[in-house]
Structure formats: structure tokens, C-alpha cells
Design an enzyme around this catalytic site. Structure first.
Site, PDB file in Angstrom:
ATOM      1  N   ARG A  75     -19.334  -3.360 -35.863  1.00  0.00           N
ATOM      2  CA  ARG A  75     -20.710  -2.707 -35.957  1.00  0.00           C
ATOM      3  C   ARG A  75     -21.678  -3.593 -35.258  1.00  0.00           C
ATOM      4  O   ARG A  75     -22.710  -2.960 -34.699  1.00  0.00           O
ATOM      5  CB  ARG A  75     -21.025  -3.289 -37.414  1.00  0.00           C
ATOM      6  CG  ARG A  75     -22.551  -2.470 -37.951  1.00  0.00           C
ATOM      7  CD  ARG A  75     -22.464  -2.620 -39.450  1.00  0.00           C
ATOM      8  NE  ARG A  75     -23.627  -2.269 -39.910  1.00  0.00           N
ATOM      9  CZ  ARG A  75     -24.475  -3.074 -40.663  1.00  0.00           C
ATOM     10  NH1 ARG A  75     -24.221  -4.115 -41.123  1.00  0.00           N
ATOM     11  NH2 ARG A  75     -25.763  -2.627 -41.140  1.00  0.00           N
ATOM     12  N   HIS A  79     -24.352  -1.524 -32.887  1.00  0.00           N
ATOM     13  CA  HIS A  79     -25.580  -1.753 -32.928  1.00  0.00           C
ATOM     14  C   HIS A  79     -26.157  -2.313 -31.560  1.00  0.00           C
ATOM     15  O   HIS A  79     -27.367  -2.048 -31.283  1.00  0.00           O
ATOM     16  CB  HIS A  79     -25.908  -2.780 -34.086  1.00  0.00           C
ATOM     17  CG  HIS A  79     -25.868  -2.037 -35.481  1.00  0.00           C
ATOM     18  ND1 HIS A  79     -26.889  -2.255 -36.245  1.00  0.00           N
ATOM     19  CD2 HIS A  79     -25.196  -1.292 -35.975  1.00  0.00           C
ATOM     20  CE1 HIS A  79     -26.774  -1.455 -37.276  1.00  0.00           C
ATOM     21  NE2 HIS A  79     -25.607  -0.879 -37.174  1.00  0.00           N
ATOM     22  N   ASN A 107     -30.515  -4.512 -39.095  1.00  0.00           N
ATOM     23  CA  ASN A 107     -29.630  -5.626 -38.584  1.00  0.00           C
ATOM     24  C   ASN A 107     -29.379  -6.634 -39.428  1.00  0.00           C
ATOM     25  O   ASN A 107     -28.572  -7.550 -39.202  1.00  0.00           O
ATOM     26  CB  ASN A 107     -30.155  -6.075 -37.095  1.00  0.00           C
ATOM     27  CG  ASN A 107     -29.908  -4.671 -36.195  1.00  0.00           C
ATOM     28  OD1 ASN A 107     -28.858  -3.916 -36.486  1.00  0.00           O
ATOM     29  ND2 ASN A 107     -30.766  -4.863 -35.032  1.00  0.00           N
ATOM     30  N   HIS A 204     -16.088   3.311 -40.140  1.00  0.00           N
ATOM     31  CA  HIS A 204     -16.206   2.811 -41.582  1.00  0.00           C
ATOM     32  C   HIS A 204     -14.850   3.029 -42.373  1.00  0.00           C
ATOM     33  O   HIS A 204     -14.819   2.927 -43.567  1.00  0.00           O
ATOM     34  CB  HIS A 204     -17.061   4.208 -42.175  1.00  0.00           C
ATOM     35  CG  HIS A 204     -18.653   4.004 -41.767  1.00  0.00           C
ATOM     36  ND1 HIS A 204     -19.484   4.575 -42.198  1.00  0.00           N
ATOM     37  CD2 HIS A 204     -19.255   2.658 -41.094  1.00  0.00           C
ATOM     38  CE1 HIS A 204     -20.661   4.143 -41.737  1.00  0.00           C
ATOM     39  NE2 HIS A 204     -20.387   3.161 -41.029  1.00  0.00           N
TER      40      HIS A 204
END
Length: 327
Positions: A75, A79, A107, A204
Site C-alpha cells: 500500500r 500511495h 494516509n 487487497h
């Protein structure tokens, strides 16, 4: 049949051959991407030949202690790349004059900063001023996928670190409430296809979502949500907005169980279940639910492609001495 340790799993020798064949395919595709972006697979072969091993060993030690960190490292890379490109801007600390990306509400749940610091310190001892923080983030994500039982692949290296990190730029990140059309549009702005988007969403397969990200689905009947699973989510949310729900039943294993969950209407987020609800992406979800090898291969290629978004070239970037501050 011989069993060999790969990542954190024992796999058969025949499976190892398949994995290595998949790696060759992705290395070739990664090299193609790398040539186009001024990076390469062997970028550190002379300047810091132990870079990959140092990253992998440090990441593996951390993940043996805390397997849930794998989802966080993936992740973190995502990001980073979706805001200002893959330039480690997500790692920069805020100052009194500037609020950085990492302090955006989107975040605040990110983890792994200390691990990236640890890797950077080790690399600085071996080859000072050579390996960028952006490359460390990308390599750590790659190694996290592999450790969790996902595909083995290599990535082009040579990214430079950015000098700008602004909280307002995080508006570019996808929201958990987006539908398939909105996701296709957002990913398309970065040159990623609908198939890339679905494959990347498969990350995910690791990790959890907080109730605050999906409780809106429970306020009224959602036809895309299985009724029994809705009760499961409601029970999770009874513990408050920060209560965590795994994305699938194997939260620390990189597999295709996530896609099987979508077929059963067990997607946690709106942005998960929409992939099956939408005719534009349903066939891709069905394919990945049926064929894990196809998902692995498409994920590798999409992850390499994402990892080369908007790279800083020449004087646009630097190699930071500390990942938390610009030089």
C-alpha cells in the site's frame, strides 16, 4: 517430488519451475518498461551490487515478526506512485511550513516507515548516496508480495527521490466509495487500463479495511452485498470506526481468494465489490477467481507498470540521505 522454500511457503519443484518461468516473462517486460523510462534491472550492479539482497533480508526479517506488514508495504508503494509519481514523496515528514502527504487522512493508517528507514541505513553503510528511497519502497513492496506467497518478479531500478510532498496532492488517490467507472477513469489518468486496475485491486488479498471505510454500505440495503456478509460487517463496526475487517479469509496470504469473495458478494469496500457488479470488469474478476496463475501474471505486469509512473529524471530528483527529509 522435492519441496523448496519460496517466500514463506514450501512449494513443489515443479511449482518453482513455473514461478521462474513467470519471472523470466516479467523481467523481459520490465526491461522493456525500464528502457523507456531511463531505468534498468541492473541499475545497481556496479554501484551497489548487494542492494536487492539487503532489502530482501531486512524485509523478510520484519515480515517474519509481523506478517501483516506485507499489506502495508504494498500500500505504501501504491500511495506513493499515485501522488507525484514513484518518488518516495510519501516518506517525507511534515514541517512547520508544509503538511506532507503522510499526514493526509487517506494516509494516516499507512505503516512501514520505520522499516524503510532501517533498510536505508543499512544501504547507506554499504554504498552511501547510491540507492534512492523510491527504489527501496518499490523493492520492499516486491519482496512483501513474494514473502506472502505471491509471484516472484524483479523490477527496474533507478528511480530518483522527489523534493515535494503536499497534503493537497493526495486528492489524486482513489476513494473506497468509488464505482468501477470512476476507478477506470482515475487509473486511466495514469496510463493504467481497466485490467491493470482490477489486477492491482487484487493486492487487497492482503490486509484489512477499517469500519469507517465501509460503514456507509450498511446504512441501507446494498444489493451488491451478501446479506450474511452484511451482518459480519455490521458486527465488525459494532466495535467502532477503527475496527478492522480482513479483505478476505486469508489476510496474510497472497492468493486469489479476494476475487472469489467478490463473486460471492463478499467485497468489503464499495470499490472492491464494484469490480464484480460492473459489466465492464466482471469478466476479469471471474477470470482471476478461476485462474490464480493468470492473476499473478497480470498483477506482476501491472505492478511493474505502476512502479514506473511519472519518474523524476535528471535534476528533477535526488538520492536522499534520509528518506524523511530532502537533502
Amino acid at each position: 517430488m522435492v519441496e523448496i522454500v519460496f517466500g514463506n511457503k514450501f512449494v513443489s519443484s515443479s511449482s518453482v519451475i513455473i514461478l521462474l518461468m513467470m519471472k523470466v516473462i516479467v523481467v523481459m517486460s520490465g526491461y522493456r518498461f525500464g528502457v523507456a523510462n531511463g531505468v534498468s534491472m541492473n541499475y545497481y550492479v556496479m554501484s551497489c551490487p548487494m542492494a536487492d539482497i539487503i532489502v530482501q533480508n531486512t524485509v523478510n526479517r520484519a515480515l517474519r515478526d509481523d506478517p501483516t506488514l506485507a499489506a502495508s508495504l504494498i500500500r505504501l508503494h501504491f500511495h506513493d506512485c499515485f501522488v507525484q509519481g514513484c518518488d518516495a514523496s510519501i516518506l517525507i515528514d511534515s514541517t512547520k511550513d508544509n503538511t506532507a502527504e503522510k499526514d493526509s487522512p487517506a494516509n494516516l493508517s499507512l505503516r512501514g516507515y520505520e522499516l524503510i528507514d532501517e533498510v536505508k541505513e543499512e544501504l547507506e553503510q554499504q554504498c552511501p548516496g547510491v540507492v534512492s528511497c523510491a527504489d527501496i519502497v518499490a523493492m520492499a513492496a516486491r519482496d512483501a508480495v513474494f514473502f506472502a506467497g505471491g509471484p516472484v518478479y524483479d523490477i527496474p531500478k533507478g528511480r530518483k527521490d522527489g523534493r515535494i510532498s503536499k497534503i493537497e496532492e493526495t486528492i489524486k488517490l482513489p476513494f473506497p466509495s468509488m464505482n468501477a467507472s470512476e476507478l477506470i477513469r482515475v487509473f486511466g489518468q495514469h496510463g493504467l487500463t481497466a485490467q491493470d486496475m482490477v489486477a492491482l485491486s487484487g493486492a487487497h488479498t492482503l490486509g484489512v479495511a477499517r469500519c469507517s471505510s465501509f460503514k456507509s454500505r450498511l446504512s441501507e440495503a446494498d444489493p451488491t452485498l451478501d446479506s450474511d456478509f452484511a451482518r459480519t460487517l455490521s458486527k465488525t463496526c459494532s466495535a467502532g470506526d477503527t475496527a478492522e475487517q480482513p479483505f478476505d479469509a486469508t489476510r496474510n496470504d497472497f492468493d486469489n481468494v479476494y476475487f472469489n469473495g467478490l463473486v460471492r458478494k463478499n467485497g468489503v469496500l464499495t470499490s472492491d465489490q464494484t469490480l464484480y457488479a460492473s459489466p465492464r470488469t466482471r469478466s476479469i474478476v471471474n477470470a482471476y477467481a478461476f485462474n490464480q496463475a493468470m492473476f499473478f501474471l497480470d498483477f506482476q505486469q501491472a505492478f511493474i507498470k505502476m512502479g514506473l509512473l511519472d519518474l523524476k529524471q535528471g535534476s528533477q530528483g535526488e538520492v536522499r540521505a534520509s528518506c524523511r527529509t530532502i537533502n
